[in-house]
Structure formats: structure tokens, C-alpha cells
Design an enzyme around this catalytic site. Sequence first.
Site, short mmCIF file in Angstrom:
data_model
loop_
_atom_site.label_atom_id
_atom_site.label_comp_id
_atom_site.label_asym_id
_atom_site.label_seq_id
_atom_site.Cartn_x
_atom_site.Cartn_y
_atom_site.Cartn_z
N HIS A 117 0.86 -1.19 0.00
CA HIS A 117 0.00 0.00 0.00
C HIS A 117 0.89 1.24 0.00
O HIS A 117 1.56 1.53 -0.98
CB HIS A 117 -0.93 -0.06 1.21
CG HIS A 117 -2.04 0.94 1.20
ND1 HIS A 117 -2.38 1.70 0.10
CD2 HIS A 117 -2.93 1.32 2.17
CE1 HIS A 117 -3.40 2.48 0.40
NE2 HIS A 117 -3.75 2.28 1.66
N HIS A 133 -2.41 -2.06 -10.66
CA HIS A 133 -3.20 -1.52 -9.55
C HIS A 133 -4.42 -2.40 -9.36
O HIS A 133 -4.94 -2.97 -10.32
CB HIS A 133 -3.62 -0.08 -9.85
CG HIS A 133 -4.14 0.65 -8.65
ND1 HIS A 133 -5.46 0.58 -8.26
CD2 HIS A 133 -3.52 1.46 -7.76
CE1 HIS A 133 -5.62 1.32 -7.17
NE2 HIS A 133 -4.47 1.86 -6.85
N ASP A 163 2.85 5.17 -7.51
CA ASP A 163 4.02 4.92 -6.68
C ASP A 163 5.32 4.91 -7.49
O ASP A 163 6.38 5.23 -6.96
CB ASP A 163 3.87 3.57 -5.96
CG ASP A 163 2.63 3.51 -5.10
OD1 ASP A 163 2.47 4.41 -4.26
OD2 ASP A 163 1.81 2.59 -5.29
#
Length: 501
Positions: free
Chosen positions: A298, A337, A393
Site C-alpha cells: 500500500h 493496480h 508509486d
Amino acid sequence: MVSIPSKAPRQSLTVIDNRTGQAYEVPITHNSVLATDIKKIKAPAGQDRAEDETEQGLRVYDPAYMNTAVITSRITYINGLDGILRYRGYPIQQLVKKSNFLETAYLLLYGELPTKSQYDNWNNEIMHHTFIHSDIENMFKTFRYDSHPMAMLSSAFATMGAFAPEANPSLAGQKLYTNAAKGDMEALKVLDKQILRIIGKAPTLAAASYRMRQGRPFNRPAQGLSYTGNFLYLLDYLSGHEYQPHPVLEKALDTLFILHADHEVNCSTATVLQVGSSLVDPYSVVAAGCSALYGPSHGGASESAIRMLMEIGSPENVPAFMEKVEKRERVLVGFGHRVYKNVDPRSTAIRELAEEVFEVTGRNKLLDTAMTLADYARKSEFMKSRNLYPNVDFFSGLIYQAMGIPLDVFPVLFAVPRCVGWLAHWRQMMLNPAGVKIWRPRQLYLGEGERDYVETADRKENPKASVFDAPVQVSHGGDSKRMELATYKDERGQTWGKSKL
């Protein structure tokens, strides 16, 4: 599943239980069916185990919430197939270009973009709540020098709750926050004040965790700076006068905060809602959110992505690394994702932002490796067939590293803005006119059926037992070895020595 055409379409689902021949009509609302309607489908116990509870109604089995809606919400909309992200209806691309973080925070929490007077008051209130109690600073000083900043931040939020007993339903009354849904203005004031406190103090706590890690004294919040400008001051100021962060870095951090502010019911937000459903105070709720965000799947993903790029080293090593990924020998971080099966709209905005930051900080040495990896993913059939595109990310870590942020502080920079999303969902839950039901998922029990207790002398080891069915042998420190060799008497006067340990 068999598709049966209907002559008269209607918003319902017809289910035939082949165990009983019974037909059920289940209403469809917002392209969903109620799980409690499915529970009405019952059958007499037959070949099932007693633990299957067949007569109590059919259950919905959905590991990891792959297709279960647990709330109704007006906050964030995501369309993973088309790569769409909207806050309260506003496309994320527009907010990134035209808004700022505190304005976006107001939007997420209260549903509309603020007027000028609303924004000025909101900004003043947030910046008024930036200081923390000196005893919380002392709490930070109790951590080891090498403690992870995210562990410190989680603890700090939980500690804040101890300094606000009037905000604790366990002390001030169970309905402290839920009474706000009934129009109780005092309850609403208490609720919104905690939101101001948490958003205002989040950068101060985050900076304290960073400064503690660096062995530097804590700064006091600065007056007159923006939310992100003050955060950079708290992180970096050492000495001198009239500190001003670089405007490009200040704007970049503000943009990243907008992009990270909310993302629907992700792992940490679901944790916040699960914990919040017990009616605990919002400081405990945010601390729980931090704990969920901390994980490498996460909020820790940007840190993991940079470590992966550092391991790859250079562009020419990308094909060999991807060979291992395709053989499932390595994990690819920063791609794909849970929701997006297309390009993550946040990653597009971050790529543009990265170039602006690199003009100031210099080009990140890992960028060429990252771009080669992204280009490989774009052309690879393996990646395309699995909808693996760069996510938020992948690029945010490059920007943070270029700005000189240590890797272990990346999830802290994620947590500060995500407090807004957590609080928006928590506030929405508390203001539900129907009240708050505690979250309590069901399970499918697959363990042993009823069996009788076996006395110690009659027990035998299970010949089919695996390494997972008993504690593994753990190693102990040198002090344990010394104690093993020593002789002593316990509290009952019994003598212990090596032969008895």
C-alpha cells in the site's frame, strides 16, 4: 452461469436455487444487489456440513473484497477500466492544475469547493492547529534512533487522542459523534474540531518523525507559510532567518498531496471505516489508517519501487530483470493496480511534475532505468495482457528521492495528505442519518467439526502435520545462552539449571 433472455427487462435479478427449485427475485439498485437479499435464499440441510449453516441462508464469498461494496459514498469516484479519478465529481487533472491541497481537502470533506471567505477561514483554522503538546515531542524522544518514521507517526496519532479526552466517546459518551447526524450542533463542533486538529498537526508529527530519525531538534510551525511550505520548513529549517522553500518544490509537494489525498475505499480507508464503526475516537482511527498504509503493498510501495530501481541499477539490466519477473522469480513494484486496468491518471500528472522538479534538483539518476522499464512494460505482451501500467508509486518515489527525501520517509509523505481522505470517509460515516453499524464480516468456516477433548497422555502427533502446524524453533540472544548455563531458584524455590531448561 446461464443467461436467460427476458421479454420484459426490469431492475432485478431472478435466481433459481437448483437445490430446492425455488425462484427468487432480487432487486438491483445502482447496479448492485444487497447481500442480505442473497441471505434470503435458504435450503434445508442436506449433504452440507453443519458448519455451512445452510438453513440460515446463502452467504456471499468474496476473498479480499474483490467485488463487494461496503458503503455508499459521495466522495471519490474511480473507473478503473477507463482510468478515471474524480474528487466529488471534479476530474483529478483539473484539481492538480487549478486547485491547491487545502482547497481540495475542503472539497473532499464538505462536498463543494469553498468560496473565498470559506477558504480563508478554513486555511486560518488549519494553520492555527499546527502546534503539538510538548509532551508529544517528548514521546518521540523515547524511540530508538533507527525507528522507522511511519512507526513513530502511527504512535503519535494514537498518543494525540490521550490529549483530547473531550473527543473520546469512551469518556464523553458513545454518541459523541453520531449525535451530529441528528442535528446536534455541539456534537458537530466537536467532530469538525478534531478534523482541524488532525489535518493541522499531521505535518508537525510527520516532520518530528523525520527529525527524530535524523537526530535533529524539532522545529516549531512557522507562521505565514502555506501548508506544504510550513511542512518543508518543519522538515528542513536549521538556522538563519526568513526561510522560504523553493517554490517549485513547494508546489510539487502540494500537487503530490492532492494526488494522494483520497482514493476511494482502499486498504487504509477500509481500515479507517472498520475501526471507526466501533465509534472509537478519530485519533485512533487515523492511527489505524497509518498502520494499514505502512505496508509495502500500500503506502510503502513507492519506497519499494525505488529500492527495486536501485537494485536493477542501469537501463541495460532491465531485460534480465524482467525475464525474472515473467518467470515469477521476482516481484515488479510500481506497476499495476487493484482498481486501474488502464493507465493510472495520477501517474500521468506526476510524470509532468517530475520534469519540473528535475529542472531544479537535477535529473534523478534512476530516471533512465525507470523510463526503460516503463517502455519495456508498454511493449511487453506479458505486461499488456495483465494490464500492468506504471502507477502513482512508480513516479512519486523518483520525485521524493530527487528532493532528497529518505526512502523510509516516503510512506510518511503519503500519510499526511491521506489523513484528509480518511477523515472525509469517517465524517461521512458519522453523519449517516441511519446510524453507524459496526462492521462485522462473515467467514466460511472450513476447520474441524465438533470433536471431544483429548487428555494429554492420550494425544499423538499428527503424522500429516506440516511446518506450519507448530511453532518453529527461534534463535535467542547471548543472554539466553548464559541463563541456560546458570543455576537459579524460581519464585517457588525450585532449582533450575541447564539440565532442566
